[in-house]
Design a protein around this motif. Structure first.
Motif, PDB file in Angstrom:
ATOM      1  N   ASP A   1       6.517  82.124 -43.746  1.00 26.23           N
ATOM      2  CA  ASP A   1       7.681  81.898 -42.897  1.00 26.23           C
ATOM      3  C   ASP A   1       7.802  83.049 -41.895  1.00 26.23           C
ATOM      4  N   LYS A   2       8.791  82.960 -41.010  1.00 23.08           N
ATOM      5  CA  LYS A   2       8.944  83.952 -39.942  1.00 23.08           C
ATOM      6  C   LYS A   2       9.174  85.356 -40.494  1.00 23.08           C
ATOM      7  N   LYS A   3      10.001  85.468 -41.515  1.00 28.14           N
ATOM      8  CA  LYS A   3      10.291  86.776 -42.096  1.00 28.14           C
ATOM      9  C   LYS A   3       9.030  87.398 -42.700  1.00 28.14           C
ATOM     10  N   GLU A   4       8.276  86.608 -43.446  1.00 27.64           N
ATOM     11  CA  GLU A   4       7.016  87.104 -44.031  1.00 27.64           C
ATOM     12  C   GLU A   4       6.024  87.493 -42.940  1.00 27.64           C
ATOM     13  N   THR A   5       5.993  86.720 -41.874  1.00 30.42           N
ATOM     14  CA  THR A   5       5.083  87.001 -40.756  1.00 30.42           C
ATOM     15  C   THR A   5       5.412  88.332 -40.102  1.00 30.42           C
ATOM     16  N   MET A   6       6.685  88.610 -39.901  1.00 32.12           N
ATOM     17  CA  MET A   6       7.092  89.856 -39.252  1.00 32.12           C
ATOM     18  C   MET A   6       6.729  91.076 -40.097  1.00 32.12           C
TER      19      MET A   6
ATOM     20  N   LYS B   1      15.188 100.069 -30.061  1.00 31.96           N
ATOM     21  CA  LYS B   1      14.888  98.644 -29.865  1.00 31.96           C
ATOM     22  C   LYS B   1      13.395  98.352 -30.007  1.00 31.96           C
ATOM     23  N   TYR B   2      12.577  99.405 -29.994  1.00 34.41           N
ATOM     24  CA  TYR B   2      11.117  99.215 -29.995  1.00 34.41           C
ATOM     25  C   TYR B   2      10.658  98.343 -31.160  1.00 34.41           C
ATOM     26  N   LEU B   3      11.041  98.701 -32.379  1.00 33.75           N
ATOM     27  CA  LEU B   3      10.572  97.942 -33.551  1.00 33.75           C
ATOM     28  C   LEU B   3      11.060  96.502 -33.521  1.00 33.75           C
ATOM     29  N   GLU B   4      12.283  96.296 -33.108  1.00 29.91           N
ATOM     30  CA  GLU B   4      12.830  94.936 -33.026  1.00 29.91           C
ATOM     31  C   GLU B   4      12.028  94.087 -32.035  1.00 29.91           C
ATOM     32  N   ILE B   5      11.659  94.689 -30.913  1.00 34.48           N
ATOM     33  CA  ILE B   5      10.890  93.962 -29.896  1.00 34.48           C
ATOM     34  C   ILE B   5       9.429  93.839 -30.316  1.00 34.48           C
ATOM     35  N   HIS B   6       8.866  94.904 -30.830  1.00 29.36           N
ATOM     36  CA  HIS B   6       7.446  94.923 -31.199  1.00 29.36           C
ATOM     37  C   HIS B   6       7.164  94.018 -32.390  1.00 29.36           C
ATOM     38  N   ARG B   7       8.014  94.029 -33.392  1.00 29.75           N
ATOM     39  CA  ARG B   7       7.777  93.280 -34.618  1.00 29.75           C
ATOM     40  C   ARG B   7       8.616  92.010 -34.748  1.00 29.75           C
ATOM     41  N   GLY B   8       9.703  91.922 -34.006  1.00 29.04           N
ATOM     42  CA  GLY B   8      10.632  90.812 -34.150  1.00 29.04           C
ATOM     43  C   GLY B   8      10.045  89.474 -33.702  1.00 29.04           C
ATOM     44  N   TYR B   9      10.623  88.416 -34.230  1.00 32.14           N
ATOM     45  CA  TYR B   9      10.117  87.079 -33.936  1.00 32.14           C
ATOM     46  C   TYR B   9      10.732  86.499 -32.674  1.00 32.14           C
ATOM     47  N   HIS B  10      11.981  86.852 -32.398  1.00 36.30           N
ATOM     48  CA  HIS B  10      12.666  86.230 -31.271  1.00 36.30           C
ATOM     49  C   HIS B  10      13.092  87.203 -30.170  1.00 36.30           C
ATOM     50  N   THR B  11      12.977  88.506 -30.393  1.00 38.99           N
ATOM     51  CA  THR B  11      13.402  89.491 -29.402  1.00 38.99           C
ATOM     52  C   THR B  11      12.238  89.817 -28.473  1.00 38.99           C
ATOM     53  N   LYS B  12      12.527  89.918 -27.173  1.00 37.34           N
ATOM     54  CA  LYS B  12      11.477  90.274 -26.212  1.00 37.34           C
ATOM     55  C   LYS B  12      12.080  91.054 -25.055  1.00 37.34           C
TER      56      LYS B  12
ATOM     57  N   HIS C   1       7.516  84.310 -31.397  1.00 46.23           N
ATOM     58  CA  HIS C   1       7.729  82.861 -31.301  1.00 46.23           C
ATOM     59  C   HIS C   1       6.925  82.268 -30.132  1.00 46.23           C
ATOM     60  N   ASP C   2       6.979  82.941 -28.987  1.00 43.25           N
ATOM     61  CA  ASP C   2       6.209  82.476 -27.823  1.00 43.25           C
ATOM     62  C   ASP C   2       4.715  82.489 -28.117  1.00 43.25           C
ATOM     63  N   VAL C   3       4.252  83.586 -28.701  1.00 49.54           N
ATOM     64  CA  VAL C   3       2.822  83.728 -29.012  1.00 49.54           C
ATOM     65  C   VAL C   3       2.404  82.689 -30.040  1.00 49.54           C
ATOM     66  N   SER C   4       3.286  82.389 -31.002  1.00 48.13           N
ATOM     67  CA  SER C   4       2.947  81.422 -32.052  1.00 48.13           C
ATOM     68  C   SER C   4       2.627  80.039 -31.475  1.00 48.13           C
TER      69      SER C   4
ATOM     70  N   ASN D   1      -3.779  92.036 -32.615  1.00 51.73           N
ATOM     71  CA  ASN D   1      -2.986  92.050 -33.840  1.00 51.73           C
ATOM     72  C   ASN D   1      -1.893  90.988 -33.884  1.00 51.73           C
ATOM     73  N   SER D   2      -1.194  90.761 -32.792  1.00 56.05           N
ATOM     74  CA  SER D   2      -0.135  89.744 -32.800  1.00 56.05           C
ATOM     75  C   SER D   2      -0.712  88.368 -33.109  1.00 56.05           C
ATOM     76  N   SER D   3      -1.844  88.061 -32.495  1.00 56.71           N
ATOM     77  CA  SER D   3      -2.483  86.771 -32.748  1.00 56.71           C
ATOM     78  C   SER D   3      -3.002  86.692 -34.179  1.00 56.71           C
ATOM     79  N   LEU D   4      -3.596  87.781 -34.670  1.00 59.52           N
ATOM     80  CA  LEU D   4      -4.102  87.784 -36.042  1.00 59.52           C
ATOM     81  C   LEU D   4      -2.971  87.602 -37.054  1.00 59.52           C
ATOM     82  N   LYS D   5      -1.861  88.224 -36.791  1.00 61.95           N
ATOM     83  CA  LYS D   5      -0.684  88.081 -37.653  1.00 61.95           C
ATOM     84  C   LYS D   5      -0.266  86.612 -37.727  1.00 61.95           C
ATOM     85  N   LEU D   6      -0.280  85.943 -36.585  1.00 59.89           N
ATOM     86  CA  LEU D   6       0.129  84.534 -36.547  1.00 59.89           C
ATOM     87  C   LEU D   6      -0.942  83.613 -37.125  1.00 59.89           C
ATOM     88  N   ILE D   7      -2.201  83.982 -36.996  1.00 60.43           N
ATOM     89  CA  ILE D   7      -3.268  83.202 -37.645  1.00 60.43           C
ATOM     90  C   ILE D   7      -3.089  83.270 -39.160  1.00 60.43           C
ATOM     91  N   ARG D   8      -2.783  84.449 -39.660  1.00 60.02           N
ATOM     92  CA  ARG D   8      -2.506  84.585 -41.098  1.00 60.02           C
ATOM     93  C   ARG D   8      -1.304  83.730 -41.491  1.00 60.02           C
TER      94      ARG D   8
END
Length: 161
Positions: A139-144, A76-87, A95-98, A125-132
């Protein structure tokens, strides 16, 4: 106009016009020796700490090494770490961070328009990813799929009406 961001504070190269906007961590976590060194060379730089760029909250795993997270939730690590809606429990997802990062970016762009100035952003990194995602209209898929490496500077030229 230049717009740069990087995820560590000690290696900026910028001129007097730049404003260092954020380290992304709570003020007490900012490596003050690095900040002092940067500011010695750029005496007119304004530093603003904005907590909207703090690291993603990993809930019950915050403050622990990734290994603990991976061992406790194998598969589950990658899904939670990289996923847009899993936490995880009591944590955030992208999504929350965005919500806070996009709000921050709206304020930064308004500031840049008003001041006709440049900004340097330093964040996690999470914030930088969302700034990009914000600046590149991803879109969400490209962001992940973004792989944000440390020590990488991204530069954007923005034009305002």
């Amino acid at each position: 106009m230049k717009y740069l961001f990087k995820n560590i504070i000690g290696e900026f190269v910028f001129d007097e016009k730049f404003k260092l906007v954020d380290k992304g961590k709570d003020l007490q976590e900012v490596p003050k020796d690095k900040l002092v060194e940067v500011l010695k060379q750029h005496k007119n730089t304004k530093v603003i700490i904005d907590h909207r760029l703090r690291d993603k909250n990993y809930g019950v795993f915050s403050g622990h090494e990734k290994k603990v997270f991976k061992d406790y939730l194998p598969g589950k690590y990658l899904e939670i770490h990289r996923g847009y809606h899993t936490k995880v429990q009591k944590g955030e997802n992208l999504h929350d961070v965005s919500k806070r990062v996009f709000n921050f970016m709206n304020d930064v762009l308004n500031f840049m328009k008003k001041e006709n100035g440049n900004v340097v952003i330093c964040a996690h990194n999470s914030s930088l990813k969302l700034i990009r995602a914000y600046l590149e209209d991803l879109d969400k898929k490209e962001t992940m799929l973004i792989e944000q490496s440390p020590n990488v500077v991204k530069e954007y030229g923005l034009k305002f009406d």
